[in-house]
Design a protein around this motif. Sequence first.
Motif, short mmCIF file in Angstrom:
data_model
loop_
_atom_site.label_atom_id
_atom_site.label_comp_id
_atom_site.label_asym_id
_atom_site.label_seq_id
_atom_site.Cartn_x
_atom_site.Cartn_y
_atom_site.Cartn_z
N VAL A 12 0.83 -1.21 0.00
CA VAL A 12 0.00 0.00 0.00
C VAL A 12 0.86 1.26 0.00
N ILE A 62 -6.26 -2.43 -0.85
CA ILE A 62 -6.82 -2.05 0.45
C ILE A 62 -8.03 -2.92 0.78
N GLN A 65 -6.82 -6.43 1.72
CA GLN A 65 -6.24 -6.50 3.07
C GLN A 65 -7.33 -6.40 4.13
#
Length: 69
Positions: A12, A62, A65
């Motif tokens: 990220v 994102i 995750q």
Amino acid sequence: MTKSAELRQKDVAGLKTEVKELQKAHFGLRMQKATQQLTNTATLRSTRRSIARAKTILAETIVKQGAKK
């Protein structure tokens, strides 16, 4: 121009820095166009698409995750 496979290997933080670098490059190209120093205007389109590609992969990462937790 970065490929999606290369972007998908980054984390990220790496993706966020990539987006910032692309945005800076796009800003520089826009300024060159405004002062009529830009010869190849196709680079504007390619950087804009690279920014979109990086942002898309960042959003996917994102979400992925968040699903793991």
